[in-house]
Design a protein around this motif. Structure first.
Motif, short mmCIF file in Angstrom:
data_model
loop_
_atom_site.label_atom_id
_atom_site.label_comp_id
_atom_site.label_asym_id
_atom_site.label_seq_id
_atom_site.Cartn_x
_atom_site.Cartn_y
_atom_site.Cartn_z
N TYR A 1 0.84 -1.20 0.00
CA TYR A 1 0.00 0.00 0.00
C TYR A 1 0.88 1.25 0.00
O TYR A 1 1.97 1.24 0.55
CB TYR A 1 -0.94 -0.02 1.21
CG TYR A 1 -1.79 -1.27 1.23
CD1 TYR A 1 -2.89 -1.38 0.39
CD2 TYR A 1 -1.46 -2.34 2.04
CE1 TYR A 1 -3.64 -2.54 0.36
CE2 TYR A 1 -2.21 -3.51 2.02
CZ TYR A 1 -3.31 -3.60 1.17
OH TYR A 1 -4.04 -4.75 1.14
N ILE B 1 -4.71 0.85 6.55
CA ILE B 1 -5.77 0.86 7.56
C ILE B 1 -7.13 1.07 6.90
O ILE B 1 -8.10 0.38 7.23
CB ILE B 1 -5.51 1.94 8.63
CG1 ILE B 1 -4.29 1.56 9.46
CG2 ILE B 1 -6.74 2.12 9.53
CD1 ILE B 1 -3.86 2.62 10.44
N GLN B 2 -7.21 1.99 5.96
CA GLN B 2 -8.47 2.24 5.24
C GLN B 2 -8.97 0.99 4.56
O GLN B 2 -10.15 0.70 4.53
CB GLN B 2 -8.31 3.36 4.22
CG GLN B 2 -8.20 4.74 4.84
CD GLN B 2 -7.90 5.81 3.79
OE1 GLN B 2 -7.63 5.52 2.63
NE2 GLN B 2 -7.94 7.06 4.23
N LYS B 3 -8.05 0.21 4.02
CA LYS B 3 -8.40 -1.02 3.31
C LYS B 3 -9.07 -2.05 4.23
O LYS B 3 -9.87 -2.84 3.79
CB LYS B 3 -7.14 -1.60 2.68
CG LYS B 3 -7.37 -2.69 1.70
CD LYS B 3 -7.85 -2.12 0.40
CE LYS B 3 -7.87 -3.22 -0.66
NZ LYS B 3 -8.58 -2.83 -1.85
N THR B 4 -8.75 -1.98 5.53
CA THR B 4 -9.34 -2.93 6.48
C THR B 4 -10.79 -2.60 6.78
O THR B 4 -11.55 -3.46 7.20
CB THR B 4 -8.58 -2.94 7.83
OG1 THR B 4 -8.78 -1.69 8.48
CG2 THR B 4 -7.12 -3.26 7.66
N GLY B 5 -11.15 -1.33 6.64
CA GLY B 5 -12.50 -0.91 6.96
C GLY B 5 -12.72 -0.61 8.44
O GLY B 5 -13.82 -0.26 8.83
N MET C 1 -12.60 1.53 11.84
CA MET C 1 -12.69 2.96 12.11
C MET C 1 -11.71 3.31 13.21
O MET C 1 -11.71 2.69 14.26
CB MET C 1 -14.11 3.33 12.54
CG MET C 1 -15.16 2.98 11.51
SD MET C 1 -14.87 3.70 9.89
CE MET C 1 -15.44 5.33 10.15
N THR C 2 -10.85 4.29 12.94
CA THR C 2 -9.92 4.76 13.96
C THR C 2 -10.23 6.20 14.28
O THR C 2 -10.79 6.92 13.45
CB THR C 2 -8.46 4.62 13.48
OG1 THR C 2 -8.29 5.39 12.30
CG2 THR C 2 -8.08 3.18 13.21
N GLU D 1 -1.71 4.62 6.29
CA GLU D 1 -3.10 5.05 6.35
C GLU D 1 -3.94 4.34 5.29
O GLU D 1 -5.08 3.96 5.56
CB GLU D 1 -3.19 6.57 6.17
CG GLU D 1 -2.63 7.37 7.34
CD GLU D 1 -1.10 7.36 7.45
OE1 GLU D 1 -0.40 7.13 6.43
OE2 GLU D 1 -0.59 7.56 8.56
N HIS D 2 -3.38 4.13 4.10
CA HIS D 2 -4.11 3.40 3.06
C HIS D 2 -4.38 1.95 3.50
O HIS D 2 -5.45 1.41 3.24
CB HIS D 2 -3.31 3.38 1.75
CG HIS D 2 -3.49 4.59 0.91
ND1 HIS D 2 -2.74 5.73 1.10
CD2 HIS D 2 -4.33 4.84 -0.11
CE1 HIS D 2 -3.11 6.63 0.20
NE2 HIS D 2 -4.07 6.13 -0.53
#
Length: 59
Positions: free
Chosen positions: A44, A51-55, A57-58, A48-49
């Motif tokens: 990735y 983490i976004q891919k996991t779905g 929420m942080t 951050e990308h």
């Protein structure tokens, strides 16, 4: 370069950390899970990308 995880394993590991209540901050993961960070940045463009891919929420 040989990676020790697949992109799917990276995502699963991030979800596992989140599920265990561990921090997903780049600084924390880089220090405590360097292999995960190295693999995530291979697949990735940024942490951050990944983490976004996991779905997950942080905050």
């Amino acid at each position: 370069m040989e990676m020790s995880m697949s992109s799917e394993e990276v995502i699963a590991q991030i979800k596992r950390l989140h599920g265990n209540g561990e921090s997903l901050s780049k600084k924390y993961v880089k220090k405590s899970h360097p292999e995960l960070m190295k693999n995530a940045l291979y697949y990735y463009p940024s942490w951050e990308h990944a983490i976004q891919k996991t779905g997950v929420m942080t905050t």
